[in-house]
Design an enzyme around this catalytic site. Sequence first.
Site, PDB file in Angstrom:
ATOM      1  CE1 TYR A  80      30.930  20.919  36.387  1.00 25.15           C
ATOM      2  CE2 TYR A  80      30.830  21.996  38.518  1.00 25.15           C
ATOM      3  CZ  TYR A  80      31.517  21.230  37.509  1.00 25.15           C
ATOM      4  OH  TYR A  80      32.486  21.554  37.621  1.00 25.15           O
ATOM      5  N   PRO A  93      33.473  14.427  32.119  1.00 23.51           N
ATOM      6  CG  PRO A  93      33.830  15.140  34.266  1.00 23.51           C
ATOM      7  CD  PRO A  93      32.700  15.047  33.908  1.00 23.51           C
ATOM      8  CG  HIS A 323      32.332  17.294  35.652  1.00 23.43           C
ATOM      9  ND1 HIS A 323      33.066  17.881  37.759  1.00 23.43           N
ATOM     10  CD2 HIS A 323      32.905  18.266  35.873  1.00 23.43           C
ATOM     11  CE1 HIS A 323      34.232  17.820  38.138  1.00 23.43           C
ATOM     12  NE2 HIS A 323      34.116  18.692  36.462  1.00 23.43           N
ATOM     13  CE  LYS A 402      54.150  10.248  39.050  1.00 24.67           C
ATOM     14  NZ  LYS A 402      53.035  10.108  39.571  1.00 24.67           N
ATOM     15  CE  LYS A 406      57.352  12.988  41.599  1.00 23.74           C
ATOM     16  NZ  LYS A 406      56.958  12.030  42.042  1.00 23.74           N
ATOM     17  CB  SER A 407      65.906  13.796  38.243  1.00 24.97           C
ATOM     18  OG  SER A 407      65.306  14.458  36.698  1.00 24.97           O
ATOM     19  N   PRO A 412      55.903  18.873  38.809  1.00 26.82           N
ATOM     20  CG  PRO A 412      56.133  15.888  38.570  1.00 26.82           C
ATOM     21  CD  PRO A 412      56.616  17.578  39.476  1.00 26.82           C
ATOM     22  CG  ASP A 413      49.868  20.096  37.839  1.00 28.33           C
ATOM     23  OD1 ASP A 413      49.127  19.704  36.605  1.00 28.33           O
ATOM     24  OD2 ASP A 413      49.365  21.740  38.159  1.00 28.33           O
ATOM     25  CE1 TYR A 435      37.905  26.579  36.220  1.00 27.57           C
ATOM     26  CE2 TYR A 435      39.161  24.545  35.307  1.00 27.57           C
ATOM     27  CZ  TYR A 435      38.142  24.995  36.728  1.00 27.57           C
ATOM     28  OH  TYR A 435      37.591  24.898  37.355  1.00 27.57           O
ATOM     29  CB  THR A 448      37.902  23.079  41.502  1.00 30.81           C
ATOM     30  OG1 THR A 448      36.965  24.560  41.248  1.00 30.81           O
ATOM     31  CG2 THR A 448      37.475  21.952  41.968  1.00 30.81           C
ATOM     32  CB  SER A 537      41.138  18.970  34.765  1.00 32.90           C
ATOM     33  OG  SER A 537      41.440  18.095  35.939  1.00 32.90           O
ATOM     34  CD  GLN A 538      48.572  15.505  37.041  1.00 32.66           C
ATOM     35  OE1 GLN A 538      49.355  14.494  37.119  1.00 32.66           O
ATOM     36  NE2 GLN A 538      48.983  16.480  37.795  1.00 32.66           N
TER      37      GLN A 538
END
Length: 605
Positions: A80, A93, A323, A402, A406-407, A412-413, A435, A448, A537-538
């Site tokens: 950064y 972001p 960030h 999701k 999940k079912s 999910p990710d 990444y 991270t 990224s989530q």
Amino acid sequence: MLASQESLPRLPVPELQQTLTKYLKSLKALLDDNEYESNRNIVKEFGQAGGMGEKLTKMIQERAKTHDSWLYDWWNHSEYLNPRCPICVHTSPAFLFPKRSFENRNKQIQFAASMIQGIVEFYYKIKNEALPVDKMGKNPLCMIQYTKLFYACRIPGKTMDSIGHFPPPPEQPDYIVVVHNNQFFYVEVARNDQIYDRNIIEKQLGDVIQQSSRPVAPVGILTSLDRDSWFKSYDLMMKDQTSSQSIDKIQKSMFMICFDQDNSGLNTVQSHLFRDEAISRNASFGQMLHGGGSTKNTGNRWFDKTLQFIINSNGDNGLIYEHSECDGTPVMNLVDYMLTKCDNMIEQEDYNTDDNIDIAATCLNFNVDSDITRAIKESMLKIDKLIKDLNLRSINFKDFGKNFIKSQSLSPDSFFQTAMQIAFYRVHSRMASTYESGSTRLYLLGRTETIRSSTIEAKALAEVAFSDDIEISVKRELLKQAIIAHKSLASEANVAQGWDRHFLGMKMAAEEQLPEVPKLFTSSGFVKSFFIELSTSQVPFKHSVCMSFGPVNPDCYGIGYNLLPENILFICTTFNESTTTNLMDFVEALQLTLVQMKKILTEES
């Protein structure tokens, strides 16, 4: 809130051979057999007993004895504060919140006042250490990032930037900076830990609008420059008493509110797969990320400010944040808290502030001489060129979310990360250096670790996912193996057992203490691994909010996503000048892949 800080473990230094084994496994998905073998020999030499890898790892271990986190400063500086590219688009972001309906200017001001109150409430929870401790399972997480959200600003430097933290003295009122038509204003929002009633805040916001009916020279656009150019202008302005006082007020404010003009006219090219409101949302996401350019709202920003909340006259609203010292989760929790407060603004009680308080917004002035005028013109040309080069598409995928994943007893990710691998392979006929950010906040000052989603298991699935010659049952097993492989990598990253940060530490140690870096760090495998082609990224907001950010290099897809119960939001960016990426093909391939993956899981063999 900070009660668990002292008991948090320190970030571990991974075992060398484990790191090298994981690195080599990741290379298998990216390199052909001959190139892999060449890189394997380099890694073998690097990792031999008494070799360079052991020496560098011992240097990190020694550093860990004298630092709360051996990685923290290295990461902040290398990722950064040292880079000299603009932070607008490249590192900051942005988030687009659910759209509001403003019948008139007063409604916009009322919403802004409610937003401000919700944000300040959250700040006081941090200040008074009243936030509950975030946890991963039963384990407490490091909460220090929350303390860096408010009263903070990036400060340009000649060769390296810094972050300023400015907690106000007890006797000083809490204030924010509001910007409209490129003009900045000091606005008080609380005193003695007592948040002002909405009518007091609304009156000041009305002052801002009234005093700034016409745009002025966009001094704020200078903060969109590359850091070397911005520092030169910053240095000049800090020598002027009026300008320096205004900059000081901006830097030392709690956060910023940006009253924007309508964003109509931004890039709205549509794919045939885009649905509903996607056309206008592309422009809206762009406005949050960069302001729209010199004729729009880019001058209505101070990109160095940690938190800038944006409210458009057309009802769009969102956030862009700097960030350097904070990752997504603390910002997400702030936003979810604030949006919930805004959703309930009619039912909210006010704060019973003394109605006799008479406060007016104060304009922060700048002396714009010929040198600054010239720099503003340069900034306008550069930001318009950058925005023209940026391609952004927002997708609201509604076939499932999701809950369906999940079912199927799947992560999910990991499901979505695997889908991106298949989509990239479908467009480019190869795997991508990928990444994904995984949190290491289980550790003191944790930030991270990289999740390397491009696996040999994902490659095996990508090669056959759309083939009519392969049985559904075979594809289903390959899909599950790919998801299991990713989930394992994500779990390892969360406990700081990926390989990226260890490699960064060894490289930083070599640069600081050796005459030259080992050839591992110039090898083809290392170069390909760190030339990121999918930057992902989530941030799992509870609200219908998704993150956008720019590509991290010229030939990269930048993908932010939010997996909601019944739908998936994702934003993809590329640079138009790239001859490698194809955003339109990729976003269509990703949607087709999601549909195909559901088919693989549900269709009878």
